[in-house]
Design a protein around this motif. Structure first.
Motif, PDB file in Angstrom:
ATOM      1  N   PHE A   1      23.760   1.279  60.052  1.00  0.00           N
ATOM      2  CA  PHE A   1      23.693   1.493  61.479  1.00  0.00           C
ATOM      3  C   PHE A   1      22.399   2.366  61.833  1.00  0.00           C
ATOM      4  CE2 PHE A   1      24.259   4.222  65.379  1.00  0.00           C
ATOM      5  CZ  PHE A   1      24.609   3.328  66.260  1.00  0.00           C
TER       6      PHE A   1
ATOM      7  N   ARG B   1      19.227   0.475  64.189  1.00  0.00           N
ATOM      8  CA  ARG B   1      18.813   1.463  65.371  1.00  0.00           C
ATOM      9  C   ARG B   1      17.074   1.543  65.423  1.00  0.00           C
ATOM     10  NH1 ARG B   1      20.932   7.408  66.449  1.00  0.00           N
ATOM     11  NH2 ARG B   1      22.788   6.172  67.361  1.00  0.00           N
TER      12      ARG B   1
ATOM     13  N   PHE C   1      28.422   2.302  55.961  1.00  0.00           N
ATOM     14  CA  PHE C   1      28.121   1.984  57.498  1.00  0.00           C
ATOM     15  C   PHE C   1      27.090   2.774  57.937  1.00  0.00           C
ATOM     16  CE2 PHE C   1      28.464   2.103  61.801  1.00  0.00           C
ATOM     17  CZ  PHE C   1      28.686   0.926  62.399  1.00  0.00           C
TER      18      PHE C   1
ATOM     19  N   PRO D   1      32.688   2.343  59.774  1.00  0.00           N
ATOM     20  CA  PRO D   1      32.380   3.788  59.970  1.00  0.00           C
ATOM     21  C   PRO D   1      33.557   4.767  59.216  1.00  0.00           C
ATOM     22  CG  PRO D   1      32.320   2.524  62.100  1.00  0.00           C
ATOM     23  CD  PRO D   1      32.808   1.516  61.074  1.00  0.00           C
TER      24      PRO D   1
END
Length: 856
Positions: free
Chosen positions: A842, A846, A838, A667
Motif C-alpha cells: 500500500f 501511495r 499488505f 491488511p
C-alpha cells in the motif's frame, strides 16, 4: 508531420515520424521474415506503434520485392536468359528446368538436346507470359491513374446510374399500366413477327458490355500481396486509417473485405438484420438473376400468374458498375465505411466490388475468420499461394480456429431438416434421377439416426418430446458413428454431394416458395396438426398455402435452411478420429438437445495456410506464453522449428511509469487465495453490465465520474470499474490516461477445469505432445497458459502510449510463483515486485501515484 526515411539493418523504411528504436528493430525483423519466407511470432505491447511497424515494414518489403521482380522481368525479356535472381524464379512462374544452368544434364536421364529443346520452349513461353502481364499491368495502372484524376470512368459511372434510374422509372410506369387490369390487345394473325419479343439485357445474360470493359478483367492474375487479418471490423478500420496516414497511403492498392452484413447497400436486404438471413437472401437474388425456372404442366399458371413478376434481383449487382467500383477501390485506400459510401454513390455492391479487386490489390484487409475457414476463403476468391499472411491480435488465434470449425446442431433443426427434405422428395421425387434419390435417402437416414442417438423420434414433435435421460456424453468420432449406426455410410461422398448439388439451397428455395409445406400424403385432419408442428419449428413464420405465392403477397424471407447446419456437422464428422470429439447434450426435450463437434487439433486447418503462403506473421500486443503457438499450432501443422522466428520488444514507457505488484496477503494478514472455493467480491460502485447494449452507458458514467472527481471537492474521489476477465470490457476499449491508472487482478482466471471440452483437450495434449524430464503435463500447461493469456490481455489495457502511467496489482499469492511470473509479458516481468504483506504494498502504491500525479 513530414515523412522520414529510416534505415534499420541496411534497409530503408519510410515512416511518418522518427520511430522508436523498438519500431526499427520490429521492422527489420519483419522484413527478414518475409524475405526468407519464415513464420514469425511478433509481440509488441499496446502503445508501441505495432500497426505502423507492421505497415511500414511489410510494405517496404513488398516495394523492394516488386522492384526486384520487375528488374528480373526486364532482364529476362531483354536477354532471353532464365531468371534466377534472389529466389524470384517461383514468383515469376519459372519452371524448375529454367532455374538451373543451361549445361546441366537432365535429371531424368534424357539426352542433352531434348533437355535443351524443352528448356528453350519453356523460356519462350515464359517470355510470352511476361509480355502479356506487362500489357495488363500497364492497362491497370493507366486506368487507376485516370480515376485518381477524376477522369472519364467516374463520369461514365454517373451516366450509367442516370440511365439505370430512367430505366427503373419506365419499368415502374409499365408495371402501373399493367396493374390497371387492362388485358393486352390481341395480335391479329400474321402480325406476331411485328411484336417485340421479351427483352433480356446483356447483364442478365452475363455478357459484359458498356464502358471500357476488357476481357482480361475477367481472369486477372493475382499479384504478390499481403493479407492482413484482425479480429473485428473496428480493428480493421483502425489499421486502414493507419495505412492512410503512413507514407504508403497514396500509392498502395488496398481492398477492405467484410461480411455482407457490413457491406450490403441494398436496403431491403440489409434490414433483415440476421447475418444468415442476409447471406441467404443475397445468394437467392443472385440465383434469381441467372436462373429461369421451367413451368411444369401441373403448375400451369393462370392468366394472372402468367404476368407474375420474376423473383427480385439485386439492382446493385451490375457487371459494368462493379468493374468501375473495383477500379475506384484500387485507386485509393478506403476502409469499410468509405467503401460502403462509395458503393451507395456508384449504385454498385461493395461486397462483390471488393472481391473483384482482390487480384490486383497489394494489401487485402479482412477479418481472420474469413481467411482461416477454407470454404469461405475459396468463395471470396482468396489465393494464398506465394502470398504473405499477417494475423494481428492473434493472442486467441488457437481458440478462433477451434471455434470456427466446431459445429453444433440442435434437435429441432434435425427434425425440421428431415421434414422439409421428405416433403421435397414427395413433391419432386418422380423427376429426380436415381443417384439424387439415393443421396437424399441417405441424408434422411442420417437425420433419423442423429435424432435417435439423442433418444428422440424423428416422427414426433421435438418441442413436446421428453428424453428419458439427460446429461452430457462425449464420444470419439468413430464411436459416435458406430453408436449412431451410420458407420456404413461414406460421409465424404455425402458431404461432396451436398456441396456439388447445393441441395440446401434448393431446399431453402422450396420452403421459401411454399412456406410451411403440408405433406400431401396425409389426411386432412392430420394436416392441421402437422402444420402447427412445422410452424412451431419456425417461430414467427406463418404457414403458407401449398400453392405458389401470388403477386402482391407477402414474400418475407424464411429462416435459413436447417440442412445447412447439418451439412456443417457432416463435414466436421469427416475429420480424423484423433483430431475431434462429438458431444451429445441431452437437455430434457429433444428440441433443446444437441450434437456438437469439438475440434481438438486446430493445426489441421492452419496447415494449409502455412503450406501455401510464402510467409506467415502472427502478431499481437501480448503473445506470451508463445509455447502454445509453437507446439499446438505450428509443430502440428508440420512447420520445422528452424522456420519459426520469435520477436518480442519492451515497452516505450520509462521504467518508473509502471508499478507492477504481486500482493500475497491483505491488511489483516489473511493470505490472498482466490481459488474457486474461497473467492468472493464486495459490492462496488460500477460493474460490467450483463447486456452488451449497456456497455457504452456504463463507460460514459465511469468516465464522467473520473473527470468530475477533481471538481467536486470531498464528494467524489475517483471511480472503480469492476469487470469480468474475458468479458465485454476486456478487449478493444481504450482505458488510456485517467481511465486506467490502476488495474487490479483479483485471483487467477483459470478456466472451468470441469468442462468436458477442456478435459478432452487436456487429455488430447497429454497424449500427443512430448513431455520432457521434470516438465509439467501438457494438459496442465494448457490450463496455466489459458489463465495467463487472460491475465496479460487484461493488464495490457492500462498503458496506451509513451507518456501514460499506471500501477498493476495482482492480488493472489499464486502469482509469486516463478513459473507463473515467467508467463508475464517481458516489460512487466522485468519490473514486478512481490509484496508478502499488505502494508509495504500500500505504501508503494501511495508513493507511486503521488509522484505521478504531477504528470496529469
Amino acid at each position: 508531420m513530414a515523412d522520414e526515411t529510416q534505415e534499420a539493418g541496411g534497409i530503408h523504411f519510410p515512416f511518418p515520424f522518427t520511430p522508436y528504436a523498438i519500431q526499427k528493430d520490429f521492422m527489420a525483423a519483419l522484413y527478414q521474415v518475409l524475405e526468407a519466407g519464415k513464420i514469425g511470432i511478433f509481440e509488441s505491447p499496446t502503445g508501441t506503434g505495432k500497426s505502423l511497424s507492421l505497415i511500414c515494414g511489410a510494405l517496404s518489403w513488398l516495394r523492394d520485392f516488386e522492384q526486384k521482380k520487375r528488374q528480373e522481368e526486364e532482364r529476362l525479356l531483354g536477354a532471353g536468359a532464365p531468371a534466377s535472381h534472389n529466389g524470384l524464379a517461383p514468383a515469376l512462374g519459372l519452371p524448375s528446368s529454367c532455374q538451373g544452368s543451361p549445361g546441366t544434364p537432365g535429371a531424368t536421364g534424357e539426352p542433352d538436346w531434348i533437355t535443351q529443346f524443352v528448356q528453350k520452349k519453356e523460356e519462350r513461353d515464359l517470355v510470352d507470359r511476361l509480355k502479356e502481364e506487362q500489357v495488363r499491368r500497364k492497362k491497370r495502372e493507366e486506368r487507376l491513374q485516370q480515376i485518381r484524376h477524376n477522369a472519364k470512368l467516374r463520369f461514365a459511372a454517373k451516366r450509367m446510374r442516370q440511365e439505370d434510374e430512367e430505366t427503373e422509372r419506365l419499368l415502374r410506369l409499365s408495371s402501373e399500366m399493367l396493374a390497371t387490369g387492362t388485358e393486352p390487345e390481341q395480335v391479329a394473325s400474321g402480325e406476331e413477327e411485328l411484336v417485340l419479343a421479351e427483352y433480356e439485357s446483356d447483364e442478365e445474360k452475363g455478357v459484359p458490355s458498356g464502358v471500357d470493359v476488357d476481357e482480361d478483367d475477367l481472369d486477372e492474375e493475382h499479384v504478390t500481396k499481403i493479407y492482413y487479418c484482425s479480429r473485428t471490423h473496428s480493428q480493421l478500420a483502425q489499421f486502414v486509417h493507419e495505412v492512410q496516414k503512413s507514407p504508403f497511403g497514396q500509392d498502395t492498392r488496398l481492398v477492405s473485405l467484410g461480411s455482407r452484413q457490413n457491406l450490403c447497400v441494398n436496403g431491403d436486404v440489409r434490414k433483415l438484420g440476421s447475418v444468415q438471413l442476409i447471406n441467404d437472401r443475397c445468394v437467392e437474388m443472385q440465383r434469381s438473376k441467372h436462373e429461369r425456372k421451367s413451368i411444369t404442366e401441373e403448375e400451369e399458371p393462370t392468366r394472372r400468374r402468367r404476368r407474375q413478376e420474376p423473383r427480385a434481383t439485386c439492382p446493385f449487382y451490375s457487371y459494368e458498375r462493379l468493374q468501375l467500383l473495383r477500379d475506384e477501390v484500387l485507386a485509393g485506400v478506403k476502409d469499410v465505411e468509405q467503401l460502403v459510401a462509395l458503393g451507395e454513390e456508384a449504385q454498385a455492391c461493395p461486397y462483390y466490388g471488393g472481391r473483384f479487386a482482390i487480384p490486383a490489390a497489394q494489401l487485402v484487409v479482412l477479418p481472420y475468420q474469413m481467411l482461416l475457414h477454407a470454404p469461405t476463403r475459396q468463395a471470396a476468391g482468396i489465393r494464398l499461394q506465394g502470398q504473405v499472411v499477417v494475423i494481428d491480435e492473434a493472442h486467441n488465434l488457437i481458440d478462433t480456429i477451434t471455434n470456427i470449425h466446431s459445429v453444433e446442431v440442435r434437435g429441432s433443426q434435425l427434425c425440421q431438416a428431415h421434414s422439409q427434405l421428405l416433403q421435397y422428395t414427395e413433391r419432386y421425387g418422380k423427376r429426380l434421377k436415381a443417384k439424387n434419390l439415393m443421396y437424399i435417402k441417405q441424408l434422411l437416414y442420417l437425420l433419423e439416426k442423429f435424432v435417435a442417438v439423442l433418444g428422440g423420434n424423428i416422427k414426433q414433435n421435438p418441442n413436446t418430446q421428453s428424453l428419458s435421460q439427460a446429461g452430457t456424453e462425449l464420444k470419439t468420432i468413430n464411436d459416435f458413428l458406430f453408436q449412431s449406426k451410420i458407420d456404413n455410410i461414406n460421409l465424404f461422398k455425402v458431404q461432396r454431394y451436398c456441396e456439388k448439388s447445393k441441395i440446401s439451397r434448393k431446399l431453402l428455395g422450396f420452403t421459401e416458395r411454399y412456406g410451411a409445406v403440408l405433406v400431401p400424403s396425409m389426411e386432412q385432419p392430420k394436416l392441421s396438426g402437422f402444420q402447427d408442428f412445422l410452424q412451431s419449428l419456425q417461430p414467427g413464420v406463418m404457414a403458407a398455402p401449398a400453392a405458389p405465392v401470388e403477386v402482391g403477397e407477402d414474400r418475407s424471407p424464411r429462416p435459413a435452411s436447417p440442412l445447412m447446419h447439418v451439412e456443417g456437422f457432416l463435414e466436421a464428422l469427416t475429420t480424423a478420429n484423433q483430431d475431434g470429439r462429438v458431444i451429445l447434450s441431452r437437455q430434457g426435450s429433444l428440441s433443446q438437445s444437441s450434437l456438437k463437434f469439438l475440434l481438438l487439433n486446430p493445426a489441421v486447418h492452419f496447415a494449409q495456410v502455412v503450406k501455401e503462403s510464402r510467409a506467415v506473421v502472427i502478431a499481437g500486443g501480448t503473445m506470451q506464453p508463445v509455447s502454445d503457438f509453437r507446439e499446438q499450432l505450428l509443430a502440428g501443422a508440420g512447420v520445422e522449428a528452424e522456420r519459426v522466428v520469435e520477436f518480442s520488444c519492451g515497452h516505450v514507457i520509462p521504467p518508473d511509469h509502471i508499478l507492477p505488484l504481486i500482493i500475497c496477503s491483505g491488511p489483516s494478514n489473511q493470505m490472498l487465495d482466490f481459488t474457486y472455493q474461497k473467492r468472493g467480491l464486495p459490492q462496488m460502485i460500477f460493474q460490467e453490465p450483463r447486456k452488451a447494449n449497456r456497455v457504452e452507458q456504463v463507460l460514459l458514467e465511469y468516465s464522467r465520474c473520473i473527470k468530475h472527481c477533481g471538481q467536486a471537492r470531498g464528494t467524489e474521489t475517483g471511480a472503480l470499474l469492476l469487470s469480468v476477465v474475458g468479458g465485454k470490457m476486456s478487449e478493444g476499449i481504450n482505458f488510456s490516461d485517467d481511465l486506467g491508472r490502476c488495474v487490479v487482478m483479483v485471483g487467477m482466471p483459470y478456466p472451468n477445469i470441469m468442462s468436458p471440452e477442456l478435459q478432452e483437450k487436456m487429455a488430447y495434449l497429454d497424449q500427443t505432445l512430448p513431455r520432457g524430464p521434470g516438465q509439467a503435463r501438457p494438459g496442465k500447461v494448457l490450463v496455466e497458459n489459458l489463465c495467463m493469456k487472460a491475465v496479460n490481455q487484461s493488464i495490457g489495457r492500462a498503458i496506451r502510449h509513451q507518456k501514460d502511467f499506471a500501477s498493476i496489482v495482482l492480488l493472489d499469492q499464486r502469482y509469486a510463483s516463478p513459473a507463473i511470473q515467467a508467463k508475464l509479458p517481458a516489460w512487466i516481468r522485468d519490473r514486478v515486485e512481490v509484496k508478502a504483506t499488505f502494508g509495504p504494498a500500500f505504501a508503494a502504491l501511495r508513493k507511486f501515484h503521488r509522484e505521478k500525479a504531477g504528470l496529469c
